[in-house]
Design an enzyme around this catalytic site. Structure first.
Site, PDB file in Angstrom:
ATOM      1  N   GLU A  33      27.266  42.694  24.746  1.00 18.83           N
ATOM      2  CA  GLU A  33      27.714  41.476  24.083  1.00 18.83           C
ATOM      3  C   GLU A  33      26.914  40.272  24.562  1.00 18.83           C
ATOM      4  O   GLU A  33      26.549  39.393  23.772  1.00 18.83           O
ATOM      5  CB  GLU A  33      29.202  41.245  24.350  1.00 18.83           C
ATOM      6  CG  GLU A  33      29.751  39.990  23.684  1.00 18.83           C
ATOM      7  CD  GLU A  33      31.239  39.789  23.919  1.00 18.83           C
ATOM      8  OE1 GLU A  33      31.832  38.949  23.239  1.00 18.83           O
ATOM      9  OE2 GLU A  33      31.806  40.485  24.791  1.00 18.83           O
TER      10      GLU A  33
ATOM     11  N   ASN B 248      32.258  30.555  31.518  1.00  9.02           N
ATOM     12  CA  ASN B 248      31.124  30.085  32.322  1.00  9.02           C
ATOM     13  C   ASN B 248      31.342  30.338  33.807  1.00  9.02           C
ATOM     14  O   ASN B 248      30.414  30.695  34.540  1.00  9.02           O
ATOM     15  CB  ASN B 248      30.913  28.584  32.089  1.00  9.02           C
ATOM     16  CG  ASN B 248      29.993  28.304  30.910  1.00  9.02           C
ATOM     17  OD1 ASN B 248      29.728  29.184  30.093  1.00  9.02           O
ATOM     18  ND2 ASN B 248      29.520  27.071  30.823  1.00  9.02           N
ATOM     19  N   GLU B 249      32.582  30.134  34.253  1.00  2.00           N
ATOM     20  CA  GLU B 249      32.874  30.334  35.674  1.00  2.00           C
ATOM     21  C   GLU B 249      32.666  31.792  36.084  1.00  2.00           C
ATOM     22  O   GLU B 249      32.129  32.077  37.176  1.00  2.00           O
ATOM     23  CB  GLU B 249      34.308  29.889  35.971  1.00  2.00           C
ATOM     24  CG  GLU B 249      34.544  28.393  35.855  1.00  2.00           C
ATOM     25  CD  GLU B 249      34.619  27.900  34.406  1.00  2.00           C
ATOM     26  OE1 GLU B 249      34.525  26.690  34.182  1.00  2.00           O
ATOM     27  OE2 GLU B 249      34.772  28.746  33.484  1.00  2.00           O
TER      28      GLU B 249
ATOM     29  N   GLN C 294      38.546  43.740  18.918  1.00  6.47           N
ATOM     30  CA  GLN C 294      38.446  44.037  20.343  1.00  6.47           C
ATOM     31  C   GLN C 294      39.756  43.716  21.054  1.00  6.47           C
ATOM     32  O   GLN C 294      40.197  42.568  21.046  1.00  6.47           O
ATOM     33  CB  GLN C 294      37.306  43.221  20.951  1.00  6.47           C
ATOM     34  CG  GLN C 294      37.170  43.356  22.461  1.00  6.47           C
ATOM     35  CD  GLN C 294      35.962  42.615  23.000  1.00  6.47           C
ATOM     36  OE1 GLN C 294      34.860  43.131  22.999  1.00  6.47           O
ATOM     37  NE2 GLN C 294      36.164  41.386  23.452  1.00  6.47           N
ATOM     38  N   GLY C 295      40.358  44.699  21.682  1.00  4.59           N
ATOM     39  CA  GLY C 295      41.596  44.515  22.420  1.00  4.59           C
ATOM     40  C   GLY C 295      41.342  44.448  23.914  1.00  4.59           C
ATOM     41  O   GLY C 295      41.626  45.416  24.646  1.00  4.59           O
ATOM     42  N   TYR C 296      40.802  43.332  24.366  1.00  8.03           N
ATOM     43  CA  TYR C 296      40.520  43.131  25.788  1.00  8.03           C
ATOM     44  C   TYR C 296      41.495  42.113  26.389  1.00  8.03           C
ATOM     45  O   TYR C 296      42.362  42.459  27.181  1.00  8.03           O
ATOM     46  CB  TYR C 296      39.077  42.634  25.982  1.00  8.03           C
ATOM     47  CG  TYR C 296      38.038  43.723  26.123  1.00  8.03           C
ATOM     48  CD1 TYR C 296      38.193  44.951  25.501  1.00  8.03           C
ATOM     49  CD2 TYR C 296      36.884  43.522  26.856  1.00  8.03           C
ATOM     50  CE1 TYR C 296      37.241  45.943  25.619  1.00  8.03           C
ATOM     51  CE2 TYR C 296      35.922  44.500  26.997  1.00  8.03           C
ATOM     52  CZ  TYR C 296      36.099  45.713  26.375  1.00  8.03           C
ATOM     53  OH  TYR C 296      35.145  46.685  26.502  1.00  8.03           O
ATOM     54  N   SER C 297      41.354  40.846  26.016  1.00  2.84           N
ATOM     55  CA  SER C 297      42.130  39.780  26.652  1.00  2.84           C
ATOM     56  C   SER C 297      43.621  39.905  26.372  1.00  2.84           C
ATOM     57  O   SER C 297      44.037  40.370  25.309  1.00  2.84           O
ATOM     58  CB  SER C 297      41.644  38.412  26.159  1.00  2.84           C
ATOM     59  OG  SER C 297      40.324  38.166  26.575  1.00  2.84           O
TER      60      SER C 297
END
Length: 402
Positions: free
Chosen positions: A246, A388-389, A128-131
């Site tokens: 997800e 979480n935030e 996965q190329g997200y972050s």
């Protein structure tokens, strides 16, 4: 969860149990039990994936027309719970639960014919190329560019925390195709082949000693224009669809409940240092009971989300609630394991894997040896899939209307 199952559902549960008893080898169970990370080693994960695919159960949550099972939410719950109870290796979510449903929903017939079979039979692996270094939970500020040149896209940028990029054949990638549009509107969803000169991979070894994640550099990487999923600029919508799957596309509670039951069994053999086994101490029993009650409450919420999916509805922002609860429970269970074993739970072997003939000798027991690497690996639960935030912000805005 205590509920009345129909005769058909009871028969299905027995079918699953019989299948696991016959087709899940003990060496795969042992490997899964002694894996401290979220992702199992491909040598056991891929084998189990192929066994399930031969039975038609690997992509059990996909639409029937794309090779899914058509199971009801209750049957999906039963299946996942029986896998957890049997210590089955976790299936890689990257293909089956993330990009697979995206291609089923947004992909062209040609993309579905090209990519879905390889995901089902584990012949092609995905990452996965997200972050990115400057765009983790804030994906709207990603910098990776994809420029259309004729019948292909040229990509430049960097992705980070890319799980199993060192194994992957393909990356599903968010890239900015329109730098002039507002941040969310200029992003597209591309499928990018990993085995090419324009891509280099730098491993990241975590404090736990695991090599799961990587930094990926895209320096003129190329992908065909036919590998654009959806329209240009539709990537933000597709990314949200993927993240909902997800966070809520399966049940975390069965695995959590199985781990709590495992802690209870282990505590029956661990001395308390006062009088008898730790499992007999009221404070310890109260701690496990609280964890179990919270996991049962989570299980109920997950079943409600599966019921919504069965009606054809999107899982929606309530998946942020299940992600938040599951992440915190996971970490508290891991903390309990550290406390259970005391000093023996502090050992941190550098070798991997921690199963098979080459595994390092444990101090005390294998369960004690797993406690610290599992705890350290589990710190990522409150980060991956949205911190979480971020989840609290979604819940406040979209669920509570604050």
């Amino acid at each position: 969860m205590d509920m009345d199952l129909s005769d058909d559902e009871l028969a299905f549960r027995e079918e699953v149990r019989a299948f696991l008893a016959e087709h899940l080898p003990e060496r795969l169970r042992e490997g899964a039990r002694n894996t401290p990370s979220v992702f199992v080693e491909p040598e056991i994960g891929d084998e189990w994936h192929r066994i399930l695919n031969a039975r038609g159960w690997a992509a059990y949550h996909w639409p029937v027309e794309h090779g899914g099972t058509g199971w009801s939410p209750v049957k999906r719950y039963i299946f996942e719970k029986e896998l957890a109870l049997a210590d089955a290796p976790a299936l890689s979510v990257l293909g089956l639960k993330l990009v697979g449903p995206v291609i089923c929903h947004y992909g062209t017939p040609e993309q579905q014919a090209r990519f879905l079979p390889g995901i089902r039979d584990a012949s092609e692996k995905w990452c996965q190329g997200y972050s990115e270094p400057g765009a983790g939970s804030d994906l709207a500020s990603l910098k990776t560019r994809a420029v259309r040149e004729g019948d292909r896209y040229i990509l430049h940028g960097t992705k980070i925390w890319t799980t199993h990029a060192h194994y992957a054949d393909w990356m599903f990638c968010l890239a900015r195709t329109d730098p002039e549009a507002k941040p969310q509107a200029g992003i597209s969803f591309l499928l990018v082949p990993m085995k090419q000169p324009g891509i280099s991979i730098r491993p990241i070894v975590t404090h736990a000693g695991d090599h799961e994640v990587n930094q990926v550099f895209l320096d003129g990487a190329v992908t065909d224009a036919t590998n654009l999923v959806g329209r240009e600029g539709q990537g933000w919508e597709i990314a949200k669809f993927l993240l909902e799957n997800e966070r809520g596309g399966s049940c975390a509670a069965p695995r959590l409940l199985a781990d709590i039951a495992g802690l209870r069994r282990l505590a029956e053999a661990e001395p308390s240092g006062v009088n008898g086994a730790l499992g007999h101490q009221p404070d310890w029993a109260d701690r496990l009971a609280r964890l179990e009650l919270e996991a049962l409450a989570l299980e109920t919420t997950e079943l409600r989300i599966l019921a919504e999916l069965a009606r054809g509805r999107r899982p929606g922002p309530q998946t942020s609630l299940t992600k938040l609860l599951a992440a915190n429970l996971r970490q508290r269970i891991d903390e309990a394991a550290i406390d259970l074993f005391g000093p023996l739970g502090l050992q941190l072997p550098a070798e991997r894997p921690l199963y098979g003939n080459a595994a390092p000798e444990p101090v005390g027991s294998r369960a004690a040896q797993l406690a610290m690497p599992t705890y350290l690996n589990g710190r990522a639960w409150t980060i991956f899939g949205g911190t979480n935030e971020v989840q609290k912000g979604i819940i406040a805005k979209q669920v509570l209307g604050l």
